[in-house]
Design a protein around this motif. Structure first.
Motif, PDB file in Angstrom:
ATOM      1  N   LEU A   1      -1.039  -6.411 -10.504  1.00  0.00           N
ATOM      2  CA  LEU A   1      -1.965  -6.885  -9.476  1.00  0.00           C
ATOM      3  C   LEU A   1      -3.019  -5.841  -9.148  1.00  0.00           C
ATOM      4  O   LEU A   1      -2.741  -4.648  -9.147  1.00  0.00           O
ATOM      5  CB  LEU A   1      -1.192  -7.230  -8.197  1.00  0.00           C
ATOM      6  CG  LEU A   1      -0.236  -8.401  -8.309  1.00  0.00           C
ATOM      7  CD1 LEU A   1       0.627  -8.494  -7.061  1.00  0.00           C
ATOM      8  CD2 LEU A   1      -0.984  -9.704  -8.524  1.00  0.00           C
ATOM      9  N   LYS A   2      -4.210  -6.307  -8.838  1.00  0.00           N
ATOM     10  CA  LYS A   2      -5.271  -5.419  -8.380  1.00  0.00           C
ATOM     11  C   LYS A   2      -5.023  -5.066  -6.926  1.00  0.00           C
ATOM     12  O   LYS A   2      -4.259  -5.724  -6.223  1.00  0.00           O
ATOM     13  CB  LYS A   2      -6.622  -6.111  -8.537  1.00  0.00           C
ATOM     14  CG  LYS A   2      -6.973  -6.349  -9.982  1.00  0.00           C
ATOM     15  CD  LYS A   2      -8.361  -6.903 -10.108  1.00  0.00           C
ATOM     16  CE  LYS A   2      -8.714  -6.858 -11.563  1.00  0.00           C
ATOM     17  NZ  LYS A   2      -9.320  -7.938 -12.130  1.00  0.00           N
ATOM     18  N   ARG A   3      -5.684  -4.037  -6.467  1.00  0.00           N
ATOM     19  CA  ARG A   3      -5.510  -3.528  -5.100  1.00  0.00           C
ATOM     20  C   ARG A   3      -5.737  -4.609  -4.033  1.00  0.00           C
ATOM     21  O   ARG A   3      -5.069  -4.627  -3.021  1.00  0.00           O
ATOM     22  CB  ARG A   3      -6.478  -2.353  -4.891  1.00  0.00           C
ATOM     23  CG  ARG A   3      -6.263  -1.629  -3.616  1.00  0.00           C
ATOM     24  CD  ARG A   3      -5.402  -0.418  -3.868  1.00  0.00           C
ATOM     25  NE  ARG A   3      -5.294   0.375  -2.664  1.00  0.00           N
ATOM     26  CZ  ARG A   3      -4.174   0.906  -2.248  1.00  0.00           C
ATOM     27  NH1 ARG A   3      -3.080   0.764  -2.932  1.00  0.00           N
ATOM     28  NH2 ARG A   3      -4.138   1.611  -1.167  1.00  0.00           N
TER      29      ARG A   3
ATOM     30  N   LEU B   1      10.724   5.136  -3.409  1.00  0.00           N
ATOM     31  CA  LEU B   1       9.974   3.968  -2.939  1.00  0.00           C
ATOM     32  C   LEU B   1      10.631   3.350  -1.713  1.00  0.00           C
ATOM     33  O   LEU B   1       9.973   3.104  -0.697  1.00  0.00           O
ATOM     34  CB  LEU B   1       9.870   2.932  -4.061  1.00  0.00           C
ATOM     35  CG  LEU B   1       9.338   1.560  -3.675  1.00  0.00           C
ATOM     36  CD1 LEU B   1       7.871   1.634  -3.313  1.00  0.00           C
ATOM     37  CD2 LEU B   1       9.566   0.573  -4.791  1.00  0.00           C
ATOM     38  N   ILE B   2      11.918   3.104  -1.784  1.00  0.00           N
ATOM     39  CA  ILE B   2      12.637   2.493  -0.665  1.00  0.00           C
ATOM     40  C   ILE B   2      12.541   3.366   0.577  1.00  0.00           C
ATOM     41  O   ILE B   2      12.243   2.888   1.673  1.00  0.00           O
ATOM     42  CB  ILE B   2      14.116   2.222  -1.044  1.00  0.00           C
ATOM     43  CG1 ILE B   2      14.180   1.102  -2.080  1.00  0.00           C
ATOM     44  CG2 ILE B   2      14.943   1.861   0.190  1.00  0.00           C
ATOM     45  CD1 ILE B   2      15.540   0.926  -2.727  1.00  0.00           C
ATOM     46  N   SER B   3      12.773   4.663   0.407  1.00  0.00           N
ATOM     47  CA  SER B   3      12.716   5.589   1.542  1.00  0.00           C
ATOM     48  C   SER B   3      11.323   5.618   2.171  1.00  0.00           C
ATOM     49  O   SER B   3      11.178   5.547   3.395  1.00  0.00           O
ATOM     50  CB  SER B   3      13.118   6.981   1.067  1.00  0.00           C
ATOM     51  OG  SER B   3      12.947   7.920   2.081  1.00  0.00           O
ATOM     52  N   ASN B   4      10.296   5.717   1.334  1.00  0.00           N
ATOM     53  CA  ASN B   4       8.916   5.800   1.810  1.00  0.00           C
ATOM     54  C   ASN B   4       8.487   4.508   2.515  1.00  0.00           C
ATOM     55  O   ASN B   4       7.925   4.550   3.611  1.00  0.00           O
ATOM     56  CB  ASN B   4       7.987   6.084   0.619  1.00  0.00           C
ATOM     57  CG  ASN B   4       6.601   6.468   1.051  1.00  0.00           C
ATOM     58  OD1 ASN B   4       6.410   7.118   2.057  1.00  0.00           O
ATOM     59  ND2 ASN B   4       5.625   6.053   0.268  1.00  0.00           N
ATOM     60  N   VAL B   5       8.755   3.369   1.888  1.00  0.00           N
ATOM     61  CA  VAL B   5       8.367   2.084   2.477  1.00  0.00           C
ATOM     62  C   VAL B   5       9.129   1.834   3.773  1.00  0.00           C
ATOM     63  O   VAL B   5       8.540   1.414   4.775  1.00  0.00           O
ATOM     64  CB  VAL B   5       8.580   0.929   1.470  1.00  0.00           C
ATOM     65  CG1 VAL B   5       8.450  -0.430   2.142  1.00  0.00           C
ATOM     66  CG2 VAL B   5       7.590   1.050   0.325  1.00  0.00           C
TER      67      VAL B   5
ATOM     68  N   GLY C   1       1.872   0.004 -10.127  1.00  0.00           N
ATOM     69  CA  GLY C   1       1.316  -1.023  -9.250  1.00  0.00           C
ATOM     70  C   GLY C   1       2.338  -2.090  -8.936  1.00  0.00           C
ATOM     71  O   GLY C   1       3.491  -2.014  -9.346  1.00  0.00           O
ATOM     72  N   MET C   2       1.871  -3.086  -8.198  1.00  0.00           N
ATOM     73  CA  MET C   2       2.721  -4.216  -7.837  1.00  0.00           C
ATOM     74  C   MET C   2       2.575  -5.278  -8.918  1.00  0.00           C
ATOM     75  O   MET C   2       1.554  -5.358  -9.606  1.00  0.00           O
ATOM     76  CB  MET C   2       2.301  -4.779  -6.476  1.00  0.00           C
ATOM     77  CG  MET C   2       2.309  -3.748  -5.364  1.00  0.00           C
ATOM     78  SD  MET C   2       3.882  -2.884  -5.161  1.00  0.00           S
ATOM     79  CE  MET C   2       4.925  -4.202  -4.604  1.00  0.00           C
TER      80      MET C   2
ATOM     81  N   SER D   1       0.827  -1.210   0.000  1.00  0.00           N
ATOM     82  CA  SER D   1       0.000   0.000   0.000  1.00  0.00           C
ATOM     83  C   SER D   1       0.859   1.256   0.000  1.00  0.00           C
ATOM     84  O   SER D   1       0.566   2.227  -0.695  1.00  0.00           O
ATOM     85  CB  SER D   1      -0.931   0.014   1.207  1.00  0.00           C
ATOM     86  OG  SER D   1      -1.851  -1.031   1.122  1.00  0.00           O
ATOM     87  N   ALA D   2       1.932   1.236   0.792  1.00  0.00           N
ATOM     88  CA  ALA D   2       2.849   2.377   0.828  1.00  0.00           C
ATOM     89  C   ALA D   2       3.542   2.552  -0.524  1.00  0.00           C
ATOM     90  O   ALA D   2       3.788   3.674  -0.962  1.00  0.00           O
ATOM     91  CB  ALA D   2       3.882   2.191   1.936  1.00  0.00           C
ATOM     92  N   ALA D   3       3.836   1.451  -1.187  1.00  0.00           N
ATOM     93  CA  ALA D   3       4.532   1.503  -2.477  1.00  0.00           C
ATOM     94  C   ALA D   3       3.679   2.148  -3.561  1.00  0.00           C
ATOM     95  O   ALA D   3       4.167   2.995  -4.312  1.00  0.00           O
ATOM     96  CB  ALA D   3       4.948   0.101  -2.904  1.00  0.00           C
ATOM     97  N   VAL D   4       2.413   1.756  -3.645  1.00  0.00           N
ATOM     98  CA  VAL D   4       1.579   2.286  -4.731  1.00  0.00           C
ATOM     99  C   VAL D   4       1.214   3.752  -4.532  1.00  0.00           C
ATOM    100  O   VAL D   4       0.736   4.395  -5.461  1.00  0.00           O
ATOM    101  CB  VAL D   4       0.309   1.435  -4.968  1.00  0.00           C
ATOM    102  CG1 VAL D   4       0.679   0.053  -5.446  1.00  0.00           C
ATOM    103  CG2 VAL D   4      -0.567   1.381  -3.751  1.00  0.00           C
ATOM    104  N   GLU D   5       1.473   4.301  -3.352  1.00  0.00           N
ATOM    105  CA  GLU D   5       1.266   5.729  -3.110  1.00  0.00           C
ATOM    106  C   GLU D   5       2.384   6.573  -3.716  1.00  0.00           C
ATOM    107  O   GLU D   5       2.240   7.765  -3.890  1.00  0.00           O
ATOM    108  CB  GLU D   5       1.208   6.016  -1.604  1.00  0.00           C
ATOM    109  CG  GLU D   5      -0.014   5.469  -0.912  1.00  0.00           C
ATOM    110  CD  GLU D   5       0.051   5.664   0.589  1.00  0.00           C
ATOM    111  OE1 GLU D   5       1.048   6.217   1.105  1.00  0.00           O
ATOM    112  OE2 GLU D   5      -0.902   5.258   1.258  1.00  0.00           O
TER     113      GLU D   5
END
Length: 118
Positions: A49-51, A88-92, A35-36, A25-29
């Motif tokens: 992948l879907k949510r 992404l890495i920092s946020n996650v 997406g994943m 969820s944090a990644a897709v923001e």
């Protein structure tokens, strides 16, 4: 192994699936992430992948209060992959550490595809 912490009030056990969903969820923001991705190793196919099944694109291993996270992502066409993955890495890392109270070890990002946004 699951995330395990002892507090003065008791014991906390966090399932890997919970961390995977939160990390996904944090990644897709993040900007530039479409997406994943789920990778079919047998056929070499990548699927967006879907949510609801976002955690399938994330693998979490927890050992001795340390988390290692593998993320399979699809990025938007025209963005800097380096900038997107660093963000992404920092946020996650920040969000998962705040959420679980556990230390994030390595966060590996696998860019599985590029998609043109409509």
């Amino acid at each position: 192994m699951k995330g395990h912490m002892n507090t003065e009030m008791g014991e906390i056990i966090i399932d890997n699936e919970v961390v995977a969903k939160y990390a996904g969820s944090a990644a897709v923001e993040c900007f530039g992430i479409v997406g994943m991705a789920a990778v079919n190793v047998k056929d070499g196919l990548v699927k967006l992948l879907k949510r609801e099944s976002i955690s399938r694109g994330v693998n979490v291993e927890i050992d001795n209060d340390n988390m290692n996270i593998d993320m399979h992502i699809i990025v938007a066409y025209g963005v800097s992959i380096t900038a997107v993955t660093e963000n992404l890495i920092s946020n996650v890392k920040y969000k998962v550490e705040e959420f679980t109270g556990l230390k994030a070890g390595t966060i590996n990002v696998y860019v599985e595809g590029v998609r043109i946004l409509d």
